[in-house]
Design a protein around this motif. Structure first.
Motif, PDB file in Angstrom:
ATOM      1  N   VAL A   1       0.848  -1.191   0.000  1.00 40.35           N
ATOM      2  CA  VAL A   1       0.000   0.000   0.000  1.00 40.35           C
ATOM      3  C   VAL A   1       0.885   1.244   0.000  1.00 40.35           C
ATOM      4  CG1 VAL A   1      -1.753   1.290   1.290  1.00 40.35           C
ATOM      5  CG2 VAL A   1      -1.852  -1.209   1.202  1.00 40.35           C
ATOM      6  N   LYS A   2       0.500   2.246  -0.781  1.00 44.94           N
ATOM      7  CA  LYS A   2       1.272   3.490  -0.853  1.00 44.94           C
ATOM      8  C   LYS A   2       0.845   4.398   0.299  1.00 44.94           C
ATOM      9  CE  LYS A   2      -0.234   3.753  -5.036  1.00 44.94           C
ATOM     10  NZ  LYS A   2      -0.601   4.196  -6.402  1.00 44.94           N
ATOM     11  N   ALA A   3       1.644   4.388   1.370  1.00 47.05           N
ATOM     12  CA  ALA A   3       1.306   5.138   2.581  1.00 47.05           C
ATOM     13  C   ALA A   3       2.496   5.986   3.007  1.00 47.05           C
ATOM     14  CB  ALA A   3       0.916   4.183   3.703  1.00 47.05           C
ATOM     15  N   ALA A   4       2.199   7.088   3.675  1.00 43.79           N
ATOM     16  CA  ALA A   4       3.244   7.989   4.174  1.00 43.79           C
ATOM     17  C   ALA A   4       2.701   8.731   5.384  1.00 43.79           C
ATOM     18  CB  ALA A   4       3.674   8.974   3.094  1.00 43.79           C
ATOM     19  N   PHE A   5       3.583   9.486   6.066  1.00 44.71           N
ATOM     20  CA  PHE A   5       3.146  10.299   7.192  1.00 44.71           C
ATOM     21  C   PHE A   5       3.799  11.663   7.108  1.00 44.71           C
ATOM     22  CE2 PHE A   5       6.615   7.530   8.789  1.00 44.71           C
ATOM     23  CZ  PHE A   5       7.571   8.492   9.075  1.00 44.71           C
ATOM     24  N   LEU A   6       3.171  12.615   7.765  1.00 47.18           N
ATOM     25  CA  LEU A   6       3.729  13.957   7.952  1.00 47.18           C
ATOM     26  C   LEU A   6       3.787  14.209   9.446  1.00 47.18           C
ATOM     27  CD1 LEU A   6       2.008  16.291   5.304  1.00 47.18           C
ATOM     28  CD2 LEU A   6       4.453  15.811   5.502  1.00 47.18           C
ATOM     29  N   ASN A   7       5.002  14.343  10.002  1.00 53.89           N
ATOM     30  CA  ASN A   7       5.104  14.665  11.416  1.00 53.89           C
ATOM     31  C   ASN A   7       6.414  15.393  11.689  1.00 53.89           C
ATOM     32  OD1 ASN A   7       7.200  12.724  11.877  1.00 53.89           O
ATOM     33  ND2 ASN A   7       5.658  11.118  12.042  1.00 53.89           N
ATOM     34  N   SER A   8       6.631  15.723  12.938  1.00 53.67           N
ATOM     35  CA  SER A   8       7.753  16.578  13.323  1.00 53.67           C
ATOM     36  C   SER A   8       9.110  15.890  13.240  1.00 53.67           C
ATOM     37  CB  SER A   8       7.533  17.099  14.746  1.00 53.67           C
ATOM     38  OG  SER A   8       7.407  16.017  15.657  1.00 53.67           O
ATOM     39  N   THR A   9       9.138  14.576  12.991  1.00 53.01           N
ATOM     40  CA  THR A   9      10.423  13.881  12.893  1.00 53.01           C
ATOM     41  C   THR A   9      11.077  14.078  11.527  1.00 53.01           C
ATOM     42  OG1 THR A   9       9.471  11.805  12.054  1.00 53.01           O
ATOM     43  CG2 THR A   9       9.561  12.096  14.449  1.00 53.01           C
ATOM     44  N   MET A  10      10.340  14.657  10.567  1.00 49.96           N
ATOM     45  CA  MET A  10      10.825  14.750   9.185  1.00 49.96           C
ATOM     46  C   MET A  10      11.591  16.047   8.968  1.00 49.96           C
ATOM     47  SD  MET A  10       7.207  13.548   7.483  1.00 49.96           S
ATOM     48  CE  MET A  10       7.839  13.141   5.867  1.00 49.96           C
ATOM     49  N   ASP A  11      12.630  15.964   8.128  1.00 47.08           N
ATOM     50  CA  ASP A  11      13.321  17.194   7.759  1.00 47.08           C
ATOM     51  C   ASP A  11      12.603  17.841   6.565  1.00 47.08           C
ATOM     52  OD1 ASP A  11      14.134  15.862   5.393  1.00 47.08           O
ATOM     53  OD2 ASP A  11      16.048  15.265   6.271  1.00 47.08           O
ATOM     54  N   PHE A  12      13.111  18.969   6.128  1.00 45.01           N
ATOM     55  CA  PHE A  12      12.457  19.751   5.083  1.00 45.01           C
ATOM     56  C   PHE A  12      12.267  18.942   3.797  1.00 45.01           C
ATOM     57  CE2 PHE A  12      12.733  22.504   1.360  1.00 45.01           C
ATOM     58  CZ  PHE A  12      11.748  23.443   1.619  1.00 45.01           C
ATOM     59  N   GLU A  13      13.316  18.250   3.376  1.00 45.77           N
ATOM     60  CA  GLU A  13      13.255  17.520   2.115  1.00 45.77           C
ATOM     61  C   GLU A  13      12.289  16.339   2.197  1.00 45.77           C
ATOM     62  OE1 GLU A  13      14.406  18.321  -0.790  1.00 45.77           O
ATOM     63  OE2 GLU A  13      15.208  20.172   0.072  1.00 45.77           O
ATOM     64  N   GLN A  14      12.271  15.655   3.341  1.00 51.37           N
ATOM     65  CA  GLN A  14      11.353  14.527   3.500  1.00 51.37           C
ATOM     66  C   GLN A  14       9.899  14.997   3.459  1.00 51.37           C
ATOM     67  OE1 GLN A  14      12.976  13.205   7.276  1.00 51.37           O
ATOM     68  NE2 GLN A  14      13.824  11.341   6.338  1.00 51.37           N
TER      69      GLN A  14
END
Length: 622
Positions: free
Chosen positions: A99-112
């Protein structure tokens, strides 16, 4: 982040609708043959574009209720999840399924973050997980307006309730989804909510028109047991050694200091025990949770800061060394055991000091009178479960509006029905002693007076002269502790609100003192060491059903190696129940392996040959 030009270019491209039906997705992606009760109805409701409020017990399959519609409806499903670790684990598990899944949270840097936003805008994602505080930011709302959104799923929806034990203020603002995205269906899900909390969820999330789906709250594989607290550490050690040696478990304590002390005690006894509470550095908490999820036999000792949404299927026991504040908290915490449906234990010890401490905390809180009244009712219900003399499961389910017609046969009060005794005279002695000594002393002192102790403290206070001195020698100190505990639990005595531990009479005790009411008390059982694992109503645990231990170890080793390579917990590869099914069936072809429950198309393609080789090796002579 994406520029306005990027928005304009990408927002003209929209994905097309899926041609798959829900049952096809369930089988091909998740490897299951049929939906559980209510799942199909919920999924069809959301696929049709209608809102839903879902109450389903932990382990009941809530995630599928939005994951399947996400793969059927066009666009990206946005899942609101309260914990970073939880969303990361769920995304990892979905990726394993193809499954094509992702998250957006505070652990990610700008590029991620930028790459994830681009994937969303270009229609490459089936599901996007997002924390509530991130979702409500104007920047994120603008992003979603320029993407194709299939649905919003609000997980752990009880966090919106200000009466709940997991309240999160950011959840209150999620009602804006109704006005900002009126044509996008929303599904709110929780495992814990009485009728009042359900209504509050619907009101605060603007889901008053949504259809409610309330599954049964019963978790028949969990055995509920509550015992009087005598020596909590010894009781815990005896329980683990006798029934859950080598198992994964969670131990809940009320304070951080007790968490640390209990974890040290278990570690000193040879257990892999790790503390978890808000006072630990974030990196320590993350590391301990990671080990709990990925290693076998780890025991987490924690405050309530741990556990919400934990998706580990093989937690075999949840132990409480302190009394939870409410039945909602108790149900939520014990529900982390046995998500795989296999026998598990919810074990707790509690004593008079637990009751006194929680009542004092409640009265000292900053809440208004209405808040305190509601919290008193919740604590009273929790105490009622502890002191009940009939089936605990019936009491627990009734609190959530669920009914169990017959006693469950899988709780301590069903397996070993407690004795009751006429405690009317003992109660009158206890209450009179509280009154005669001025309502200024705690339970230990009161018992000393009743039993005629010649201690220096009693001589100095002059209480050898009171009429209740020495009138309680017919009961042991522990029996008197039980009497006082039940009097406090039932509201006949209260702890001094100033916090000094003194017991005081309440208005409710008046008919008892006047002899107008007969009191039946619960007789605390004498604990007997069984030395064997309790199997419960659902039969023996997996480890007790294994007839080919070498084969079982080989399959688990294969799974562990793959999990380490992928950097995910072993259960993300396959659950224990799937490995057990493999061991029982011994499939020899990919087609046969595909019939094993929990083996979907993506995992069959990715791991099928590896596990077939491991299974074939079981038949080779050593």
């Amino acid at each position: 982040m994406l520029s306005d030009q990027d928005f304009a270019q990408l927002s003209t491209e929209r994905p097309t609708a899926s041609n798959r039906d829900p049952e096809q997705v369930l089988h091909e992606v998740f490897g299951y043959e049929s939906f559980r009760p209510l799942q199909g109805d919920i999924i069809r409701e959301v696929i049709a574009g209608r809102d839903a409020l879902v109450l389903m017990p932990t382990g009941g399959g809530k995630s599928l209720c939005y994951q399947v519609p996400a793969l059927v409806r066009p666009g990206t499903a946005v899942v609101v999840s309260p914990l970073i670790a939880l969303m990361q684990d769920q995304v990892a598990a979905l990726k394993e399924l193809g499954v094509k899944a992702a998250f957006l949270n505070s652990t990610m840097d700008f590029e991620q973050a930028r790459a994830t936003e681009y994937a969303l805008m270009s229609g490459e994602l089936d599901l996007l997980y997002c924390a509530p505080e991130r979702l409500i930011q104007p920047r994120t709302v603008e992003l979603l307006h320029n993407a194709s959104i299939s649905l919003f799923a609000i997980d752990e929806a009880h966090c919106v309730s200000q009466w709940g034990h997991d309240f999160r203020s950011d959840y209150l603002q999620l009602s804006m989804l109704a006005s900002e995205f009126p044509s996008v269906p929303r599904i709110a899900l929780t495992a814990t909510a009485d009728e009042r909390t359900r209504n509050e969820i619907a009101e605060r999330l603007s889901l008053t028109e949504a259809r409610h789906f309330v599954s049964g709250f019963d978790r028949p594989n969990i055995q509920y047991r509550i015992a009087p607290k005598t020596n909590a550490n010894k009781q815990l050690l005896d329980f683990i050694k006798a029934e859950h040696q080598g198992d994964c478990g969670i131990v809940y304590c009320l304070s951080r200091n007790k968490v640390d002390a209990t974890a040290r005690m278990l570690a000193d006894k040879g257990y892999t025990a790790l503390p978890y509470h808000a006072g630990l550095p974030a990196e320590d908490r993350a590391r301990h949770q990671e080990r709990f999820l990925r290693e076998d036999g780890v025991v987490i000792v924690a405050t309530i800061a741990f556990g919400m949404g934990i998706d580990k299927p093989d937690v075999r026991f949840v132990a409480h060394l302190d009394l939870p504040k409410s039945l909602e908290a108790y149900y939520q915490e014990t529900g982390r055991a046995g998500r795989d449906g296999k026998p598990s234990t919810a074990w707790m010890v509690y004593g008079l000091q637990d009751v006194i401490k929680l009542r004092q905390m409640l009265e000292a809180s900053q809440g208004n009178d209405h808040f305190k009244r509601v919290e008193r009712q919740k604590l009273d219900a929790m105490l009622g479960l502890c002191e009940v003399t009939h089936c605990r499961r019936q009491v627990l389910l009734r609190y959530f509006g669920d009914q169990l017609e017959q006693p469950c046969g899988n709780c301590d009060t069903c397996l070993n029905p407690p004795e009751t005794w006429d405690g009317t005279v003992a109660v009158q002695k206890a209450l009179s002693c509280v009154f005669r000594t001025g309502q200024r002393f705690g339970v230990t002192y009161l018992i000393d007076v009743l039993r005629g102790s010649e201690s220096e403290r009693i001589r100095q206070s002059g209480h050898q002269a009171v009429s209740t001195f020495g009138i309680g020698t017919d009961l042991s100190a522990n029996e008197w502790k039980s009497v006082f505990r039940q009097l406090v639990a039932n509201g006949y005595l209260r702890a001094d609100p100033e916090g000094y531990g003194a017991l005081q009479l309440t208005e409710e005790c008046r008919p008892l003192l006047k002899g107008e009411k007969v009191v039946q008390l619960r007789k605390d059982p004498v604990v007997k060491r069984s030395g064997t694992r309790s199997t419960g109503a659902k039969g023996a645990a997996i480890r007790d059903q294994i007839t080919d231990q070498a084969g079982w170890d080989a399959l688990r080793a294969c799974r562990k190696e793959l999990a380490d390579q992928q950097g995910v917990p072993p259960y993300v590869i396959f659950h224990d129940t799937t490995l057990f099914d493999m061991l029982e069936r011994k499939p020899r072809t990919l087609e046969e392996l595909g019939d094993v429950s929990g083996v979907g198309a993506a995992k069959l393609e990715k791991y099928g040959a590896i596990f077939l080789e491991a299974l074939a090796g079981l038949d080779q002579p050593t």
